[in-house]
Write a protein that holds these residues in place. Structure first.
Motif, short mmCIF file in Angstrom:
data_model
loop_
_atom_site.label_atom_id
_atom_site.label_comp_id
_atom_site.label_asym_id
_atom_site.label_seq_id
_atom_site.Cartn_x
_atom_site.Cartn_y
_atom_site.Cartn_z
N ARG A 1 0.82 -1.20 0.00
CA ARG A 1 0.00 0.00 0.00
C ARG A 1 0.86 1.26 0.00
N LEU A 2 0.29 2.32 -0.55
CA LEU A 2 0.96 3.61 -0.53
C LEU A 2 0.87 4.20 0.87
N PRO A 3 1.69 5.21 1.17
CA PRO A 3 1.58 5.87 2.47
C PRO A 3 0.20 6.48 2.68
N ALA A 4 -0.31 6.37 3.88
CA ALA A 4 -1.61 6.96 4.23
C ALA A 4 -1.40 8.37 4.76
N PRO A 5 -2.41 9.23 4.66
CA PRO A 5 -2.26 10.56 5.25
C PRO A 5 -1.98 10.44 6.75
N PRO A 6 -1.10 11.27 7.27
CA PRO A 6 -0.79 11.21 8.71
C PRO A 6 -1.89 11.85 9.54
N GLY A 7 -2.96 11.11 9.76
CA GLY A 7 -4.10 11.65 10.49
C GLY A 7 -5.07 12.33 9.55
N ARG A 8 -6.08 12.95 10.14
CA ARG A 8 -7.11 13.64 9.36
C ARG A 8 -6.78 15.13 9.33
N SER A 9 -6.91 15.75 8.17
CA SER A 9 -6.61 17.17 8.08
C SER A 9 -7.42 17.81 6.98
N TYR A 10 -7.45 19.14 7.01
CA TYR A 10 -8.08 19.87 5.92
C TYR A 10 -7.02 20.72 5.24
N GLY A 11 -7.33 21.16 4.03
CA GLY A 11 -6.37 21.97 3.30
C GLY A 11 -7.05 22.90 2.33
N LEU A 12 -6.26 23.76 1.71
CA LEU A 12 -6.75 24.75 0.77
C LEU A 12 -6.45 24.30 -0.66
N LEU A 13 -7.40 24.52 -1.55
CA LEU A 13 -7.22 24.22 -2.97
C LEU A 13 -7.18 25.54 -3.72
N LEU B 1 -10.32 12.53 -0.74
CA LEU B 1 -10.30 13.97 -0.52
C LEU B 1 -11.72 14.45 -0.81
N ALA B 2 -12.40 14.99 0.20
CA ALA B 2 -13.77 15.46 0.06
C ALA B 2 -13.77 16.97 -0.11
N THR B 3 -14.46 17.45 -1.13
CA THR B 3 -14.51 18.88 -1.41
C THR B 3 -15.92 19.30 -1.80
N ALA B 4 -16.15 20.62 -1.78
CA ALA B 4 -17.42 21.14 -2.26
C ALA B 4 -17.38 21.41 -3.76
N THR B 5 -16.20 21.70 -4.31
CA THR B 5 -16.11 22.01 -5.73
C THR B 5 -14.67 21.83 -6.19
N THR B 6 -14.43 22.05 -7.49
CA THR B 6 -13.11 21.96 -8.08
C THR B 6 -12.93 23.12 -9.04
N GLY C 1 -10.98 19.27 1.53
CA GLY C 1 -10.42 20.35 0.74
C GLY C 1 -11.35 21.55 0.68
N VAL C 2 -10.80 22.74 0.87
CA VAL C 2 -11.55 23.99 0.79
C VAL C 2 -11.06 24.76 -0.43
N TRP C 3 -11.95 24.96 -1.38
CA TRP C 3 -11.64 25.78 -2.55
C TRP C 3 -11.43 27.21 -2.06
N VAL D 1 -4.55 4.42 -2.76
CA VAL D 1 -4.73 5.66 -3.50
C VAL D 1 -6.07 6.27 -3.10
N LEU D 2 -6.04 7.48 -2.57
CA LEU D 2 -7.27 8.14 -2.17
C LEU D 2 -8.06 8.57 -3.40
N GLY D 3 -9.38 8.58 -3.27
CA GLY D 3 -10.23 9.06 -4.34
C GLY D 3 -10.59 10.53 -4.14
N THR D 4 -11.46 11.03 -4.99
CA THR D 4 -11.94 12.41 -4.90
C THR D 4 -13.46 12.39 -4.87
N SER D 5 -14.04 12.99 -3.86
CA SER D 5 -15.50 13.04 -3.73
C SER D 5 -15.93 14.50 -3.65
N VAL D 6 -16.79 14.91 -4.58
CA VAL D 6 -17.30 16.27 -4.64
C VAL D 6 -18.75 16.27 -4.20
N LEU D 7 -19.09 17.14 -3.27
CA LEU D 7 -20.39 17.11 -2.60
C LEU D 7 -21.55 16.99 -3.56
#
Length: 724
Positions: free
Chosen positions: A168-180, A571-576, A660-662, A542-548
């Motif tokens: 398996r690939l490395p997993a994210p180190p815990g849960r976090s949010y970020g800016l897009l 990675l969960a986001t409201a938009t891209t 993810g926060v746009w 490999v993480l996927g991408t989920s858009v609300l």
């Protein structure tokens, strides 16, 4: 030559296509199968060097392929996943199951060690052939890309690339949010008319220290194809392996302080200030070409300053590490200055990167080749500095870079790697619910056969280069690791077909390089996805991408998917960048925009009614979950700031590993950065981050925005997390 379907024995053509990984049908939905045209199959085979231009040619090619597969001892690539229990010996791998009894296997590891296993059937004996050592098990091979040689009892031999990869690939180190954010859109009062790597480091430092963010995701920063004008899309680069020096912060280059002609440099800085002011203060669009013209002039002076001993040694090491790939890239850049940016139109001898004419030109243009090689090194250094700034600010992931799905056909990679690209083909997408005509992205695909013959070296080198400065990598259209839709040039996207790649090898190499870098991988898996692909990606980490807005119960009543039913590995986001900002989605402004541009396929009233109902349905769910502090009495968008915060409270309720926060959502920007289906009708990839009134907001004001801070406060709450 394309032929009509009836001229082929259908079963022979289908079998030939299958043996070369070319699809003769596909399933856009579980209950629907679409047959592709014989002309599309024939064209794809031709691009793979297979003549299927008539019944006799098909039979000949089929017999040759069956004989080749029957007689070969090894496939081009063999994968051994490390960490599986129990450990698997090589000869037990499915790829080697058909080896004749008594076949002798030799492995040369990356570090030159040789190991040997004998006897396909019966008890296996293993040992080392270096320094007389004995007893090392073949199952204990180190992670890496090794060379496997097989010798059959009848004297036949075969070679393969052996990839030993972590499970398996490395997993994210815990849960976090970020800016897009799209980096070019993030201007500061120090940038030269578009966002740069200094701005990225500043944003990462602020977001980590002050806002508690775990990452910043940016658009592809690959080298662009220069032009008049340059294609502004970051998803059609000249090279994916080398970054674009237009992103350099000129003042941060150490040699900048030692430029002798300060008067000329001061004049350039004044021009840069006017260019920046035109965007931030006067509402002008971002002009990448104007920015590059200024930066190139400045860099000519900066690079005239000799490097100090330490800097020279670091540059020499960079050139040695990247070898011929960097020489080719810099040579293409130098030749493009003389002959234009489309290598297909260069003099005959220069179209071949290995020709004597190209060697002579490289020597004649040595100063320009050196200039562009230095630019690649400088940009790489500032990219790594941005990642260091992010990690030093406490970000567990840091900078998330974006890998485009392909390259421009006229660019450096397509010129330097002609042998692994499929001539006459373009990558795209078949017709679907969002685009009935399909899509042609104008990107030449890699040939899976040639890629495999090199041990996937271009792909490995690309990953290794990007992971130098990435805390995580987003892979655009990650389904392309499995298959790509090939469209013959000159044909509509509907007349294409899927061509398959060695997905296991591609995933194994991705896992290997990501593990070596300690980096997370996010796959953009939106849209039509082949059955089993998401499961295979998830199995390997490999993480996927989920858009609300797309997360609905499509197999049930079609209603918005409650947070507890979202997948965790995403990675969960409201938009891209390709979708309307959340404020536009809530207010219906995205429908008005498409109506003004004539892009609607139904009446504006119908589109608005559907958009309003969609937003209202989501807001009703948010209200029922108690996520709206003060539900508005009016229609969606009546209190858009609170509604946007509620959307992100919802994302926190999901089990998603990354949120993810746009960044434009934090200011109420209503304009998408890219509006698919448009070219010059809309300023794609040229808009600065703006507020709800469309006023550009520089980085210095952005970080002080009460609206943005209120949104980020939602995400950094210590009690925020998924419900269980």
């Amino acid at each position: 030559m394309a032929v009509a379907p009836e001229e082929h024995p259908a079963e022979d053509l289908a079998r030939l296509a299958e043996l070369h990984g070319v699809a003769t049908s596909y399933r856009p939905a579980p209950d629907r199968t679409v047959q592709v045209s014989a002309s599309a199959v024939t064209a794809a085979l031709a691009a793979l060097g297979v003549d299927a231009g008539g019944p006799d040619a098909v039979r000949t090619a089929l017999a040759a392929r069956e004989r080749e597969l029957r007689e070969r001892l090894l496939p081009p690539t063999v994968v051994q996943w490390s960490g599986a229990e129990p450990a698997t010996a090589l000869t037990a791998l499915p790829a080697l199951a058909a080896l004749p009894a008594g076949t002798r296997l030799r492995v040369e590891t990356e570090d030159g060690e040789e190991r040997i296993v004998e006897e396909r059937a019966g008890e296996q004996r293993a040992g080392k052939e270096r320094a007389g050592e004995e007893g090392a098990l073949i199952a204990d091979l180190p992670l890496g890309v090794h060379r496997l040689t097989a010798t059959a009892p009848d004297g036949r031999t075969g070679e393969a690339c052996l990839v030993v990869a972590p499970d398996r690939l490395p997993a994210p180190p815990g849960r976090s949010y970020g800016l897009l954010v799209q980096l070019y859109s993030l201007l500061s009062r120090r940038s030269w008319g578009m966002g740069d790597l200094g701005d990225l480091a500043e944003l990462a430092g602020w977001a980590g220290h002050t806002a508690g963010a775990g990452f910043v995701q940016v658009n592809p920063l690959h080298a662009a194809v220069p032009g008049a004008p340059t294609d502004p899309s970051p998803y059609r680069p000249s090279s994916r392996r080398f970054p674009d020096p237009v992103h350099l912060r000129i003042e941060d280059i150490p040699e900048f302080a030692h430029v002798e002609d300060r008067e000329r440099l001061s004049a350039l800085l004044e021009r840069a200030g006017r260019l920046r002011a035109a965007v931030l203060d006067k509402g002008a669009l971002i002009d990448r070409d104007a920015v590059w013209e200024l930066k190139r002039e400045a860099l000519e002076q900066v690079l005239a300053v000799p490097l100090g001993p330490g800097r020279q040694a670091a540059y020499d090491a960079f050139r040695a590490a990247h070898g011929r790939a960097l020489d080719d890239h810099a040579t293409w850049c130098a030749l493009a200055e003389v002959h234009g940016s489309d290598w297909h139109r260069w003099p005959d001898g220069l179209r071949d990167p290995r020709s004597a004419a190209t060697a002579r030109a490289r020597s004649a243009l040595a100063d320009r080749v050196e200039f562009h090689a230095r630019l690649a090194w400088l940009t790489d250094g500032q990219l790594r500095a941005a990642q260091r700034a992010a990690r030093e600010a406490g970000m567990p992931v840091g900078i998330v870079h974006d890998l485009a799905v392909g390259v421009h056909p006229a660019g450096a990679d397509a010129w330097a790697q002609q042998d692994v690209f499929a001539a006459g083909m373009s990558v795209g997408a078949p017709p679907d619910a969002f685009n009935a005509r399909g899509q042609d992205w104008g990107l030449p695909p890699w040939r899976p056969d040639r890629l495999a013959a090199t041990g996937h070296a271009p792909y490995r080198d690309l990953l290794r280069a990007l992971f130098r400065y990435a805390g995580a990598l987003r892979i655009d259209h990650v389904m392309g690791l499995f298959r790509l839709w090939w469209v013959p040039q000159g044909s509509p996207p509907t007349d294409g077909t899927y061509v398959h790649y060695d997905a296991e090898a591609m995933l194994a190499l991705l896992a290997l390089e990501a593990t070596r870098a300690g980096a997370v991988v996010i796959g953009e898996d939106l849209g039509t996805v082949e059955p089993g692909v998401r499961e295979a990606l998830q199995r390997r980490g490999v993480l996927g991408t989920s858009v609300l807005w797309f997360e609905r119960d499509w197999e049930g009543d079609g209603r918005p998917l409650p947070p507890e039913r979202w997948r965790a590995d995403c990675l969960a986001t409201a938009t891209t960048h390709d979708l309307p900002p959340t404020a536009a989605r809530l207010t219906g402004d995205h429908v008005d925009l498409r109506d003004r541009l004539g892009l609607l396929t139904r009446s504006a009233a119908e589109e608005r009614a559907e958009a309003t109902a969609d937003a209202a349905e989501w807001l009703a769910l948010l209200g029922s979950l108690g996520l709206l502090d003060s539900p508005a009495a009016g229609p969606p968008g009546s209190d858009e700031e609170e509604e946007i915060r509620a959307v992100h409270r919802f994302l926190l309720r999901t089990p998603a590993r990354l949120i993810g926060v746009w960044l434009p959502d934090g200011l109420g920007d209503r304009r998408p950065q890219n509006l698919p289906g448009t070219w010059d009708e809309y300023p794609n990839w040229r808009l600065p981050v703006a507020d709800s009134d469309g006023r550009p907001v520089p980085l210095e004001e952005l970080v002080a925005s009460p609206r943005l801070r209120a949104l980020l406060d939602v995400l950094r709450r210590p009690d925020a997390g998924p419900t269980t």
